[in-house]
Design a protein around this motif. Structure first.
Motif, PDB file in Angstrom:
ATOM      1  N   ALA A  21       8.881  11.428  13.329  1.00  0.00           N
ATOM      2  CA  ALA A  21       7.989  10.939  12.270  1.00  0.00           C
ATOM      3  C   ALA A  21       8.364   9.512  11.912  1.00  0.00           C
ATOM      4  O   ALA A  21       9.548   9.165  11.852  1.00  0.00           O
ATOM      5  N   HIS A  22       7.351   8.694  11.674  1.00  0.00           N
ATOM      6  CA  HIS A  22       7.527   7.282  11.324  1.00  0.00           C
ATOM      7  C   HIS A  22       7.032   7.049   9.903  1.00  0.00           C
ATOM      8  O   HIS A  22       5.977   7.546   9.525  1.00  0.00           O
ATOM      9  N   ALA A  23       7.799   6.285   9.144  1.00  0.00           N
ATOM     10  CA  ALA A  23       7.386   5.853   7.805  1.00  0.00           C
ATOM     11  C   ALA A  23       7.067   4.372   7.900  1.00  0.00           C
ATOM     12  O   ALA A  23       7.885   3.587   8.398  1.00  0.00           O
ATOM     13  N   LEU A  24       5.883   3.998   7.442  1.00  0.00           N
ATOM     14  CA  LEU A  24       5.436   2.609   7.520  1.00  0.00           C
ATOM     15  C   LEU A  24       4.953   2.138   6.158  1.00  0.00           C
ATOM     16  O   LEU A  24       4.232   2.867   5.475  1.00  0.00           O
ATOM     17  N   VAL A  25       5.335   0.919   5.801  1.00  0.00           N
ATOM     18  CA  VAL A  25       4.845   0.281   4.577  1.00  0.00           C
ATOM     19  C   VAL A  25       4.148  -1.004   4.997  1.00  0.00           C
ATOM     20  O   VAL A  25       4.717  -1.815   5.735  1.00  0.00           O
ATOM     21  N   ARG A  26       2.923  -1.181   4.512  1.00  0.00           N
ATOM     22  CA  ARG A  26       2.142  -2.393   4.779  1.00  0.00           C
ATOM     23  C   ARG A  26       1.777  -3.041   3.453  1.00  0.00           C
ATOM     24  O   ARG A  26       1.731  -2.378   2.424  1.00  0.00           O
ATOM     25  N   ASP A  27       1.480  -4.331   3.513  1.00  0.00           N
ATOM     26  CA  ASP A  27       0.938  -4.956   2.308  1.00  0.00           C
ATOM     27  C   ASP A  27      -0.564  -4.696   2.264  1.00  0.00           C
ATOM     28  O   ASP A  27      -1.135  -4.058   3.161  1.00  0.00           O
ATOM     29  N   ARG A  28      -1.221  -5.157   1.222  1.00  0.00           N
ATOM     30  CA  ARG A  28      -2.667  -4.894   1.050  1.00  0.00           C
ATOM     31  C   ARG A  28      -3.519  -5.526   2.151  1.00  0.00           C
ATOM     32  O   ARG A  28      -4.648  -5.106   2.368  1.00  0.00           O
ATOM     33  N   ASN A  29      -2.955  -6.498   2.861  1.00  0.00           N
ATOM     34  CA  ASN A  29      -3.688  -7.131   3.962  1.00  0.00           C
ATOM     35  C   ASN A  29      -3.416  -6.463   5.300  1.00  0.00           C
ATOM     36  O   ASN A  29      -3.925  -6.907   6.328  1.00  0.00           O
TER      37      ASN A  29
ATOM     38  N   THR B 290       0.849  -1.182   0.000  1.00  0.00           N
ATOM     39  CA  THR B 290       0.000   0.000   0.000  1.00  0.00           C
ATOM     40  C   THR B 290       0.885   1.232   0.000  1.00  0.00           C
ATOM     41  O   THR B 290       2.084   1.148   0.230  1.00  0.00           O
ATOM     42  N   PRO B 291       0.307   2.395  -0.238  1.00  0.00           N
ATOM     43  CA  PRO B 291       1.109   3.620  -0.199  1.00  0.00           C
ATOM     44  C   PRO B 291       1.764   3.817   1.170  1.00  0.00           C
ATOM     45  O   PRO B 291       1.286   3.319   2.188  1.00  0.00           O
ATOM     46  N   MET B 292       2.831   4.575   1.148  1.00  0.00           N
ATOM     47  CA  MET B 292       3.566   4.901   2.364  1.00  0.00           C
ATOM     48  C   MET B 292       2.683   5.712   3.307  1.00  0.00           C
ATOM     49  O   MET B 292       1.946   6.589   2.863  1.00  0.00           O
ATOM     50  N   ARG B 293       2.776   5.402   4.577  1.00  0.00           N
ATOM     51  CA  ARG B 293       2.126   6.234   5.597  1.00  0.00           C
ATOM     52  C   ARG B 293       3.229   6.856   6.432  1.00  0.00           C
ATOM     53  O   ARG B 293       4.116   6.148   6.915  1.00  0.00           O
ATOM     54  N   VAL B 294       3.180   8.163   6.579  1.00  0.00           N
ATOM     55  CA  VAL B 294       4.099   8.871   7.453  1.00  0.00           C
ATOM     56  C   VAL B 294       3.253   9.503   8.546  1.00  0.00           C
ATOM     57  O   VAL B 294       2.281  10.196   8.261  1.00  0.00           O
TER      58      VAL B 294
END
Length: 183
Positions: free
Chosen positions: A47-55, A5-9
């Motif tokens: 600030a935190h950068a998080l990458v998740r998969d679609r699940n 999914t898109p990056m969340r910051v």
């Protein structure tokens, strides 16, 4: 691999207790149990950068926190990168680069320069993104005055923020004091 999914910051204060626990679990696993409570403390407050998969599975994380750095009689706002990790089964797929790109954006927008202490495993990622080994001396401003950090020299990387020059190596970078690892 499922398309991420898109990056969340997000700043630390926006992370839920469940998200913080999930990030900490990722870091404990990625660093094979060598991620101490003080390391976790150092990763908070920025600030935190998080990458998740679609699940929704957390695949990668990194944070950037502000640290004060004295150099040649001037105080700088350094964006200090902490806790960069990618799940072992998703490494070498560009997720570390995505995390670093998001953190570098924060550094460019809010800091004078970026800094980090690289592990042997992470050094290639940072070098590939244009981070440079700091060629000068390093110190920490301890309770009893400056404390030289010769063991950190060669592992400390810096990157100019947009529109800012890097400090010159003629003078040491003197980082603010903190418990645990000083860099």
């Amino acid at each position: 691999m499922t398309e991420p999914t898109p990056m969340r910051v997000a700043p630390t204060f926006e992370l839920t207790a469940a998200e913080r626990a999930e990030i900490r679990a990722l870091l404990d696993t990625a660093f094979e149990g060598d991620f101490a409570d003080l390391d976790w403390e150092h990763a908070l407050g920025g600030a935190h950068a998080l990458v998740r998969d679609r699940n929704g599975l957390l695949l990668a994380h990194g944070s950037v926190v502000q640290r004060r750095v004295l150099h040649a009689d001037r105080s700088y706002r350094a964006g200090y990168v902490e806790a960069v990790a990618v799940r072992a089964d998703h490494r070498r797929r560009g997720l570390g680069h995505r995390v670093m790109a998001a953190l570098e954006h924060v550094i460019d927008a809010a800091h004078d320069f970026g800094a980090l202490s690289a592990s042997d495993a992470g050094a290639a990622l940072y070098a590939a993104r244009g981070w440079q080994v700091w060629p000068g001396r390093l110190t920490a401003l301890g309770p009893h005055g400056p404390l030289p950090l010769p063991e950190e020299e060669g592992a400390a990387y810096v990157r100019p923020a947009a529109g800012h020059p890097l400090p010159t190596p003629a003078h040491p970078l003197a980082f603010d004091w903190r418990e645990g690892d000083l860099l």
